[in-house]
Design an enzyme around this catalytic site. Structure first.
Site, PDB file in Angstrom:
ATOM      1  N   ASP A 193       0.759  -1.709  -0.379  1.00 54.72           N
ATOM      2  CA  ASP A 193      -0.076   0.038   0.040  1.00 54.72           C
ATOM      3  C   ASP A 193       0.561   1.169   0.425  1.00 54.72           C
ATOM      4  O   ASP A 193       1.463   1.327   1.044  1.00 54.72           O
ATOM      5  CB  ASP A 193      -0.440  -0.328   1.955  1.00 54.72           C
ATOM      6  CG  ASP A 193      -1.490   1.228   1.477  1.00 54.72           C
ATOM      7  OD1 ASP A 193      -1.715   2.155   0.452  1.00 54.72           O
ATOM      8  OD2 ASP A 193      -1.975   1.446   2.250  1.00 54.72           O
ATOM      9  N   LYS A 201       2.253  11.359  -3.705  1.00 54.59           N
ATOM     10  CA  LYS A 201       1.716  10.557  -4.129  1.00 54.59           C
ATOM     11  C   LYS A 201       0.800  11.615  -5.263  1.00 54.59           C
ATOM     12  O   LYS A 201       0.534  11.361  -5.828  1.00 54.59           O
ATOM     13  CB  LYS A 201       1.412   9.235  -3.427  1.00 54.59           C
ATOM     14  CG  LYS A 201      -0.522   8.392  -4.022  1.00 54.59           C
ATOM     15  CD  LYS A 201      -0.743   7.442  -3.026  1.00 54.59           C
ATOM     16  CE  LYS A 201      -1.970   6.977  -3.570  1.00 54.59           C
ATOM     17  NZ  LYS A 201      -2.051   6.167  -2.406  1.00 54.59           N
ATOM     18  N   GLU A 236      -6.992  -0.008  -4.877  1.00 51.40           N
ATOM     19  CA  GLU A 236      -6.758   0.578  -2.952  1.00 51.40           C
ATOM     20  C   GLU A 236      -8.313  -0.189  -2.873  1.00 51.40           C
ATOM     21  O   GLU A 236      -8.364  -1.232  -1.606  1.00 51.40           O
ATOM     22  CB  GLU A 236      -6.888   1.902  -2.663  1.00 51.40           C
ATOM     23  CG  GLU A 236      -5.683   2.404  -2.534  1.00 51.40           C
ATOM     24  CD  GLU A 236      -4.623   3.903  -2.902  1.00 51.40           C
ATOM     25  OE1 GLU A 236      -6.058   4.106  -2.430  1.00 51.40           O
ATOM     26  OE2 GLU A 236      -3.841   4.054  -2.819  1.00 51.40           O
ATOM     27  N   ASP A 246     -12.938   5.228   2.096  1.00 49.69           N
ATOM     28  CA  ASP A 246     -11.237   5.287   2.586  1.00 49.69           C
ATOM     29  C   ASP A 246     -10.838   6.255   3.177  1.00 49.69           C
ATOM     30  O   ASP A 246     -11.156   7.616   2.211  1.00 49.69           O
ATOM     31  CB  ASP A 246     -10.762   5.127   1.391  1.00 49.69           C
ATOM     32  CG  ASP A 246      -8.969   4.788   1.742  1.00 49.69           C
ATOM     33  OD1 ASP A 246      -8.711   5.870   2.598  1.00 49.69           O
ATOM     34  OD2 ASP A 246      -7.743   4.424   1.360  1.00 49.69           O
TER      35      ASP A 246
END
Ligand code: AMP
Length: 590
Positions: A8, A70, A147, A169
């Site tokens: 992850d 990211k 994800e 999330d």
């Protein structure tokens, strides 16, 4: 065979897992840390720092530190770290190399292959950049997966059923919600929405401003002015925020945080969960709008969902769970650690690719909600039998949670702490596991005197209950051994006896098995009968508005509820009432 790592690669944090003995295993560093902050930096001597050390220097040396890379993946750009420029892929590769090294140290051999997760909304360029980062780190990226797909896999590794899941999330820096469909083992993301700049870091910032504003008002000093004190407070408020997920109130204390006229100043700030919730409420409502939008895009309503899965550390915030439950009316799943489940899911995907037989993820969780009886709203009116949950069902063990309650009368000198286990809002339908009296309370105190109640449940089912009068610190505690097994064994008999008591039933009737069939009970005593009548009328009014499928379901529930009411079957009525109320709610909403 070489294992395939599950990685992850998060905006704030990254995690690596692998399948061992058929189960996902999160790999930790030598200090036992599973989470690697996704921060890269160079120290003053030019040494590379990845993770916690880099994060710690981020505020003091931002020019030598890169965070949230990211967000830049897929861009044709570079970021500056000290005096050099790096591509986003290179910075990500530094994080991936650190995870690879961690895995190799933990496993004792080299690893070369990995599954890496990306957000569902990542485009091709962003996915390609992630793959390239893996290559630069010496990894063969066998697959890039979404994800939410990974999170779904931790709950349903072999699902043959057709299921629709909502994955919510909320991490440190980003939020996204996805509707995922699993059909004969194939996982598909039907819709996804989110905000790439919303997460726990924003909550920290709001709390920091709140604390600093109060400090400035009291001492005339703005703590945000110095990078060093800002950095200390940021860490302190994040820790306080995390404590507030379990505790009803907490203190933020930092010594010698500033100086005024040569005198050192200390920070001492008490905050309760309610105050904190007021700060973050608006941001959470933004996430709920995304939940609605994703359901709408998938052309579904909450009723069509089979499960709601929570991912990301910030979903441990009780207000997040409360608002989501109110919106979706679904039990929320976060029993698999929401910080770790994406990486575990990636490892499961790796295992499936490698042909390993992967079993379900095992977690120790509470089978029932634990809470206490108090005065509160029940069936639309105030009742002394309101059940107030403290440790929710499915909470991972061990669990410690606290809540604040208030006395009802001026000069009230005692409160009864009645601990129960079960899922009903009405304490009388739950299982009593113990009670004790906290007496000797301040006789001068007015109504609203605050009592802090803390529950600590360990892996063996031993429950410690503590009640403290906040004003005076007067405290009493009891330990309830084996609250869980006690419940299982005594559950049925006692539940029957309690039901009988509620119905005013005789022993002979009870022994004849006529527990919930209580024709003798005057209808006016049970509020559900009133509510059922209103709900039935409303449901019938709404029938023409419902789709054909919903109308069929509604007719079935109307019949069931009507019959349960006529036969005074409270157990059946409760169930049908809850289902019909949900359906009415959605149809009204459409
Ligand atoms: P993630 O990016 O998923 O690792 O989530 C990290 C975020 O979750 C950070 O903002 C943490 O402060 C936050 N977090 C971690 N644990 C908790 C908790 N128990 N309650 C609230 N927020 C938490």
């Amino acid at each position: 065979m070489d294992p395939i790592l599950g990685i992850d690669l998060g905006t704030t944090n990254s995690v690596v897992s692998v399948i061992e003995d058929g189960r996902p295993l999160v790999l930790r560093d030598r200090h036992g840390e599973a989470i690697l902050p996704s921060v890269v930096g160079l120290d003053a001597a030019g040494r590379l720092l990845v993770g916690r050390e880099a994060r710690n220097q981020a505020l003091l040396a931002p020019e030598r530190t890169v965070r949230s890379i990211k967000r830049r993946m897929g861009e044709d750009a570079t970021v500056r770290m000290a005096d050099k420029e790096y591509s986003p892929q290179e910075i990500s590769a530094m994080i991936l190399r650190t995870l690879k090294a961690r895995a190799e140290e933990a496993l004792g051999h080299a690893v070369e292959r990995a599954v890496i997760t990306v957000p569902a909304f990542f485009n091709d360029a962003q996915r390609e950049a992630t793959r390239e980062a893996g290559l630069l780190a010496g990894l063969d990226v066998v697959r890039i997966i979404n994800e939410p797909t990974a999170a779904a896999l931790t709950y349903e590794p072999h699902s043959e059923k057709n299921e629709r899941l909502l994955v919510y999330d909320l991490g440190g820096g980003t939020f996204d919600v996805s509707i995922v469909q699993i059909e004969r083992g194939v996982v598909e993301v039907l819709a996804s929405h989110g905000d790439t700049h919303l997460g726990g870091d924003d909550f920290d910032q709001l709390l920091l401003d709140y604390v600093c504003d109060a400090f400035q008002e009291e001492h005339g000093v703005d703590l945000r002015g110095s990078a060093a004190s800002r950095s200390r407070i940021l860490q302190a408020v994040e820790a306080a925020k995390i404590r507030l997920s379990d505790e009803a109130c907490t203190t933020i204390a930092e010594e010698f945080i500033a100086e005024k006229e040569g005198r050192p100043l200390n920070l001492q700030f008490e905050i309760d969960r309610h105050e904190y919730e007021q700060l973050i409420g608006a941001l959470l409502h933004k996430t709920l709008a995304c939940v609605d939008a994703s359901l709408e895009d998938a052309k579904l309503t909450a009723r069509h969902l089979d499960r709601v899965i929570l991912v990301g550390g910030s979903t441990r915030t009780p207000m997040v769970q409360r608002l989501l439950f109110e919106q979706l009316h679904h039990e929320l799943h976060l029993e698999i650690d929401p910080d770790l489940c994406v990486s575990m899911g990636a490892a499961i995907q790796g295992g499936l690719i490698a042909g390993v037989d992967v079993g379900p993820v095992l977690v120790d969780i509470t089978a029932h909600t634990l809470g206490m009886e108090c005065l509160g709203p029940l069936h639309g009116r105030m009742s002394p039998h309101c059940f107030s949950p403290i440790i929710p069902r499915n909470a991972p063990l061990p669990a410690t949670r606290s809540e604040i309650y208030s006395t009802v009368h001026d000069g009230q000198d005692a409160v009864m702490i009645h601990v129960l286990q079960g899922e009903s809002d009405d304490a009388r339908f739950n299982q009593s596991v113990g009670e004790f009296l906290l007496d000797g309370l301040n006789p001068e105190a007015e109504q609203g005197n605050e009592i802090l109640v803390r529950f600590s449940l360990n892996l063996d089912g031993i429950l410690e209950v503590t009640a403290v009068e906040r004003d005076t610190g007067r405290e009493k505690a009891v330990t309830i051994d084996n609250s869980i097994t006690q419940f299982r064994a005594k559950n049925r008999d006692e539940a029957r006896a309690r039901l009988a008591a509620v119905f005013g039933e005789t022993t002979a009737q009870r022994d004849s098995g006529a527990v919930a069939v209580a024709e003798e009970v005057p209808g006016t005593e049970e509020p559900l009968w009133h509510e059922a009548a209103e709900l039935l009328a409303k449901a019938r009014r709404l029938l023409p508005k419902a789709s054909a499928e919903d109308a069929d379901e509604m007719r079935r529930l109307i019949d069931t509820l009507q019959q349960a009411v006529e036969r005074r079957r409270l157990d059946l009525a409760r169930e049908a009432h809850a289902e019909l109320a949900d359906l009415v709610f959605y149809i009204e909403d459409v």
